[in-house]
Design a protein around this motif. Structure first.
Motif, PDB file in Angstrom:
ATOM      1  N   GLU A  85       0.806  -1.222   0.000  1.00 19.92           N
ATOM      2  CA  GLU A  85       0.000   0.000   0.000  1.00 19.92           C
ATOM      3  C   GLU A  85       0.843   1.279   0.000  1.00 19.92           C
ATOM      4  OE1 GLU A  85       0.164  -1.566   4.278  1.00 19.92           O
ATOM      5  OE2 GLU A  85      -0.092  -2.363   2.234  1.00 19.92           O
ATOM      6  N   ASN A  86       2.128   1.145   0.338  1.00 18.23           N
ATOM      7  CA  ASN A  86       3.019   2.312   0.361  1.00 18.23           C
ATOM      8  C   ASN A  86       3.904   2.429  -0.874  1.00 18.23           C
ATOM      9  OD1 ASN A  86       2.088   3.017   2.936  1.00 18.23           O
ATOM     10  ND2 ASN A  86       3.583   1.672   3.941  1.00 18.23           N
ATOM     11  N   ASP A  87       3.836   1.458  -1.760  1.00 13.50           N
ATOM     12  CA  ASP A  87       4.709   1.443  -2.927  1.00 13.50           C
ATOM     13  C   ASP A  87       4.247   2.506  -3.939  1.00 13.50           C
ATOM     14  OD1 ASP A  87       5.460   0.442  -5.783  1.00 13.50           O
ATOM     15  OD2 ASP A  87       6.762  -0.711  -4.446  1.00 13.50           O
ATOM     16  N   SER A  88       5.173   3.342  -4.397  1.00 10.00           N
ATOM     17  CA  SER A  88       4.811   4.456  -5.294  1.00 10.00           C
ATOM     18  C   SER A  88       4.292   3.968  -6.639  1.00 10.00           C
ATOM     19  CB  SER A  88       6.017   5.379  -5.493  1.00 10.00           C
ATOM     20  OG  SER A  88       7.111   4.658  -6.026  1.00 10.00           O
ATOM     21  N   ASN A  89       4.837   2.862  -7.145  1.00 11.21           N
ATOM     22  CA  ASN A  89       4.357   2.337  -8.421  1.00 11.21           C
ATOM     23  C   ASN A  89       2.925   1.805  -8.312  1.00 11.21           C
ATOM     24  OD1 ASN A  89       6.543   2.813 -10.187  1.00 11.21           O
ATOM     25  ND2 ASN A  89       7.659   1.062  -9.354  1.00 11.21           N
ATOM     26  N   ILE A  90       2.634   1.187  -7.200  1.00 11.46           N
ATOM     27  CA  ILE A  90       1.269   0.687  -6.974  1.00 11.46           C
ATOM     28  C   ILE A  90       0.301   1.859  -6.851  1.00 11.46           C
ATOM     29  CG2 ILE A  90      -0.205  -0.677  -5.448  1.00 11.46           C
ATOM     30  CD1 ILE A  90       1.881  -2.309  -7.042  1.00 11.46           C
ATOM     31  N   LYS A  91       0.711   2.907  -6.163  1.00  7.64           N
ATOM     32  CA  LYS A  91      -0.126   4.111  -6.050  1.00  7.64           C
ATOM     33  C   LYS A  91      -0.386   4.731  -7.426  1.00  7.64           C
ATOM     34  CE  LYS A  91       1.216   5.475  -1.340  1.00  7.64           C
ATOM     35  NZ  LYS A  91       1.889   6.518  -0.529  1.00  7.64           N
ATOM     36  N   ALA A  92       0.656   4.736  -8.266  1.00  6.12           N
ATOM     37  CA  ALA A  92       0.500   5.300  -9.609  1.00  6.12           C
ATOM     38  C   ALA A  92      -0.483   4.479 -10.438  1.00  6.12           C
ATOM     39  CB  ALA A  92       1.851   5.365 -10.307  1.00  6.12           C
ATOM     40  N   LEU A  93      -0.435   3.162 -10.294  1.00  3.90           N
ATOM     41  CA  LEU A  93      -1.403   2.320 -10.983  1.00  3.90           C
ATOM     42  C   LEU A  93      -2.829   2.683 -10.583  1.00  3.90           C
ATOM     43  CD1 LEU A  93       0.075  -1.325 -10.926  1.00  3.90           C
ATOM     44  CD2 LEU A  93      -0.457   0.027 -12.951  1.00  3.90           C
ATOM     45  N   ILE A  94      -3.040   2.777  -9.312  1.00  6.89           N
ATOM     46  CA  ILE A  94      -4.384   3.068  -8.801  1.00  6.89           C
ATOM     47  C   ILE A  94      -4.846   4.454  -9.261  1.00  6.89           C
ATOM     48  CG2 ILE A  94      -5.728   3.459  -6.691  1.00  6.89           C
ATOM     49  CD1 ILE A  94      -3.870   1.311  -5.360  1.00  6.89           C
ATOM     50  N   SER A  95      -3.924   5.426  -9.243  1.00  6.40           N
ATOM     51  CA  SER A  95      -4.300   6.795  -9.624  1.00  6.40           C
ATOM     52  C   SER A  95      -4.595   6.923 -11.121  1.00  6.40           C
ATOM     53  CB  SER A  95      -3.185   7.775  -9.243  1.00  6.40           C
ATOM     54  OG  SER A  95      -2.018   7.532 -10.003  1.00  6.40           O
ATOM     55  N   SER A  96      -4.211   5.935 -11.926  1.00  4.07           N
ATOM     56  CA  SER A  96      -4.518   5.988 -13.362  1.00  4.07           C
ATOM     57  C   SER A  96      -6.014   5.879 -13.621  1.00  4.07           C
ATOM     58  CB  SER A  96      -3.787   4.871 -14.102  1.00  4.07           C
ATOM     59  OG  SER A  96      -4.305   3.597 -13.758  1.00  4.07           O
ATOM     60  N   GLU A  97      -6.745   5.301 -12.660  1.00  3.74           N
ATOM     61  CA  GLU A  97      -8.209   5.207 -12.718  1.00  3.74           C
ATOM     62  C   GLU A  97      -8.715   4.472 -13.970  1.00  3.74           C
ATOM     63  OE1 GLU A  97     -10.255   8.853 -11.988  1.00  3.74           O
ATOM     64  OE2 GLU A  97      -8.833   9.504 -10.437  1.00  3.74           O
ATOM     65  N   VAL A  98      -7.985   3.451 -14.393  1.00  2.88           N
ATOM     66  CA  VAL A  98      -8.444   2.633 -15.512  1.00  2.88           C
ATOM     67  C   VAL A  98      -9.068   1.354 -14.957  1.00  2.88           C
ATOM     68  CG1 VAL A  98      -6.754   3.558 -17.137  1.00  2.88           C
ATOM     69  CG2 VAL A  98      -6.167   1.551 -15.762  1.00  2.88           C
ATOM     70  N   PRO A  99      -9.862   0.663 -15.782  1.00  2.00           N
ATOM     71  CA  PRO A  99     -10.567  -0.519 -15.259  1.00  2.00           C
ATOM     72  C   PRO A  99      -9.721  -1.772 -15.113  1.00  2.00           C
ATOM     73  CG  PRO A  99     -11.151  -0.138 -17.547  1.00  2.00           C
ATOM     74  CD  PRO A  99     -10.313   1.033 -17.131  1.00  2.00           C
ATOM     75  N   VAL A 100      -8.544  -1.798 -15.765  1.00  2.00           N
ATOM     76  CA  VAL A 100      -7.741  -3.020 -15.775  1.00  2.00           C
ATOM     77  C   VAL A 100      -6.283  -2.686 -15.465  1.00  2.00           C
ATOM     78  CG1 VAL A 100      -7.030  -5.049 -17.115  1.00  2.00           C
ATOM     79  CG2 VAL A 100      -9.268  -4.001 -17.540  1.00  2.00           C
ATOM     80  N   PHE A 101      -5.683  -3.499 -14.602  1.00  2.00           N
ATOM     81  CA  PHE A 101      -4.247  -3.393 -14.318  1.00  2.00           C
ATOM     82  C   PHE A 101      -3.565  -4.680 -14.787  1.00  2.00           C
ATOM     83  CE2 PHE A 101      -5.700  -1.055 -10.253  1.00  2.00           C
ATOM     84  CZ  PHE A 101      -5.790   0.155 -10.933  1.00  2.00           C
ATOM     85  N   THR A 102      -2.358  -4.522 -15.318  1.00  2.00           N
ATOM     86  CA  THR A 102      -1.496  -5.672 -15.584  1.00  2.00           C
ATOM     87  C   THR A 102      -0.213  -5.487 -14.798  1.00  2.00           C
ATOM     88  OG1 THR A 102      -2.366  -6.095 -17.810  1.00  2.00           O
ATOM     89  CG2 THR A 102      -0.158  -6.914 -17.329  1.00  2.00           C
ATOM     90  N   VAL A 103       0.106  -6.459 -13.975  1.00  2.00           N
ATOM     91  CA  VAL A 103       1.366  -6.394 -13.223  1.00  2.00           C
ATOM     92  C   VAL A 103       2.234  -7.577 -13.620  1.00  2.00           C
ATOM     93  CG1 VAL A 103       0.454  -5.127 -11.260  1.00  2.00           C
ATOM     94  CG2 VAL A 103       0.329  -7.618 -11.261  1.00  2.00           C
ATOM     95  N   PHE A 104       3.524  -7.300 -13.748  1.00  2.00           N
ATOM     96  CA  PHE A 104       4.436  -8.396 -14.067  1.00  2.00           C
ATOM     97  C   PHE A 104       5.242  -8.762 -12.827  1.00  2.00           C
ATOM     98  CE2 PHE A 104       7.320  -4.817 -14.719  1.00  2.00           C
ATOM     99  CZ  PHE A 104       8.545  -5.292 -14.293  1.00  2.00           C
ATOM    100  N   GLY A 105       5.559 -10.031 -12.763  1.00  2.00           N
ATOM    101  CA  GLY A 105       6.364 -10.521 -11.661  1.00  2.00           C
ATOM    102  C   GLY A 105       7.318 -11.591 -12.144  1.00  2.00           C
TER     103      GLY A 105
END
Length: 528
Positions: A85-105
């Motif tokens: 919840e504190n990760d800046s990249n995760i925050k940026a994903l959420i702030s994009s306000e799009v319906p779908v996220f893709t994360v790579f691992g």
């Protein structure tokens, strides 16, 4: 009932990582709208946490009224030793306000221990925490299993464990990535069959083209139950590129019976391909399957004779299905069939048994032997047809021209000036013009001299100019072939000239260009 395959386009993210490609925010928005018109299901817009350009794109893309596609934001699993919840990249994903996220691992143990420098168990926690957390903020979360095929070959147990972790976190689709592009098609098939024994979540494929297998790997994946295909328009991407959606979509839909996009939209495929080339400021690849200019071009006389009777004799699909067209080329390999078909395209009626047909064949073969090439200069070819048949009209006569290049100081640009005298009817026009080179100066001077008589030439622009050495063995005394592309607000046409003198070759091409324009204008007005 057709099986649906979801098409996931990553031209704006993976494609933009290709050498020589850089999309502006406005470029990305225009491509987004075009992909939506094509009927793409998912458009990966970029990585909002990686750069300001992508962050701006996600702000502006919300204002577009998309009808078919869902915009996707891309990112990585959260950083080690940082709460999700504190990760800046995760925050940026959420702030994009799009319906779908893709994360790579990471799914290759080699990357976990050598790149991330963490334990294998810690990597599993990153995967689970990220997907599980983002599920609260999106309609769907996709997991890109980076380097999956390489990881599976090295340590299949751990690679599968990574997928199971994504499944336990309720990923909506798990995409198997051939990130290095080195996996062969038989390996892809074998590994997917093994994966399906353990994973129930819908699977996708993300193939790179380093072994020239990306399209084949994507197709074999679908045949083995994959339901989402990721790729790019024209195969743009890092290194050797990504899987080319312009080949994957028609192969799946026209040959294997899968539903990717609407049938009417499939007819826009060539248009979209060339649009993306244009935005990327790259020349389209003529020999690109399905959408390339040469994809349905026929040159050999035997081929042309056959396709005139039944196109399927030398065409694997009808070009109209993907918005392309059949082209008949005329060259020294041509026979009467090529000439007759080309005459039809030019609106010229020829009797197959008339001596004029053979006269045109002979003229083409003679000129090509001298270094001419008409495959990329159809305006010159049409004028040749009409001249051989006695249908060509002369619009002016050259009395003479002079071209001067002058350099006054070593550090100053060369100055080019052309002086020309032409006769139109009984009138003589003598004028001069400068240009950013001798050919441009000559072009400007000729059009300036003729515009009083033919004002429509004011709208003609010289768009492109290419020079090719025909017989390089003679060094600076070699013949050169000049190809000129001209255009106005309505159309574009190409003409050719050949000579040992580059100015003379350029003059031939420029004169053909102007005569072609005037002929078309007079024909339109019924004056020819």
């Amino acid at each position: 009932m057709q099986k649906l395959v979801e098409i996931y386009d990553t031209t704006l993210r993976d494609g933009s990582q290709a050498e020589d490609i850089s999309f502006s925010v406005d470029d990305k928005l225009r491509i987004t709208e075009k992909l939506d018109e094509l009927g793409i299901h998912y458009i990966e817009g970029g990585w909002p946490g990686s750069n300001p350009k992508d962050a701006e794109y996600f702000k502006k893309v919300r204002k577009l009224s998309l009808k078919n596609a869902k915009v996707v934001a891309f990112g990585s699993t959260h950083r080690p030793k940082t709460n999700v919840e504190n990760d800046s990249n995760i925050k940026a994903l959420i702030s994009s306000e799009v319906p779908v996220f893709t994360v790579f691992g990471k799914t290759w143990d080699f990357h976990v221990t050598e790149a991330l420098k963490i334990t294998l168990e810690e990597n599993l926690e990153l995967i689970f925490n990220t997907i599980n957390y983002l599920k609260k903020y999106a309609e769907k979360v996709f997991f890109d299993a980076e380097h999956f095929f390489d990881g599976f070959k090295d340590n299949p147990e751990y690679a599968i464990k990574c997928l199971k972790t994504a499944q336990q976190a309720y990923a909506d689709c798990i995409i198997l990535c051939d990130t290095n592009g080195g996996t062969l098609t038989n390996e892809v098939e074998r590994i997917i069959k093994e994966v399906k024994k353990s994973i129930n979540t819908p699977l996708g494929i993300h193939a790179h083209n380093d072994s020239d297998c990306a399209v084949a790997n994507s197709i074999i994946a679908v045949l083995n139950g994959i339901t989402q295909v990721q790729g790019t328009i024209n195969g743009f991407g890092e290194r050797c590129g990504n899987a080319n959606l312009c080949s994957i979509i028609p192969n799946l839909q026209l040959k294997l019976g899968y539903k990717c996009i609407d049938e009417d939209n499939l007819k826009k495929l060539t248009e979209v391909s060339r649009f993306v080339y244009e935005i990327a400021n790259l020349m389209p690849f003529k020999r690109q399957p399905f959408v390339g200019e040469s994809a349905f071009a026929h040159k050999g006389g035997v081929h042309v004779s056959a396709v005139r009777k039944r196109p399927e004799t030398y065409e694997h699909i009808r070009p109209e299905l993907v918005g392309n067209r059949q082209r008949i080329l005329v060259s020294d390999l041509s026979g009467k069939s090529n000439i007759l078909k080309k005459a039809e395209e030019f609106g010229i009626v020829l009797n197959p048994d008339s001596p004029e047909v053979q006269a045109i064949v002979d003229a083409v073969k003679t000129l090509e032997n001298e270094g001419y090439q008409f495959e990329g200069a159809e305006a010159s070819l049409e004028l040749l047809f009409r001249n051989t048949l006695g249908l060509k009209r002369k619009f002016f006569d050259l009395i003479g021209f002079r071209v001067i290049d002058e350099k006054r100081k070593g550090d100053e640009a060369t100055l080019s000036e052309a002086t020309i005298m032409v006769k139109v009817g009984k009138s003589i026009e003598h004028t001069a013009a400068t240009g950013n080179g001798p050919v441009n100066a000559l072009d400007n001077a000729l059009r300036k001299a003729l515009e009083r008589f033919y004002p429509e030439l004011k709208r003609v622009k010289l768009r492109d100019y290419k020079v090719r050495v025909v017989n390089s063995g003679k060094g600076t005394a070699s013949k050169v072939r000049v190809l000129v592309e001209s255009g106005d607000e309505e159309s574009v046409w190409s003409t050719v000239g050949v000579s040992e003198n580059i100015i003379e070759a350029s003059w031939q091409a420029i004169v053909d260009s102007i005569e072609y324009k005037l002929y078309k204008e007079k024909t339109k007005k019924g004056e020819v």
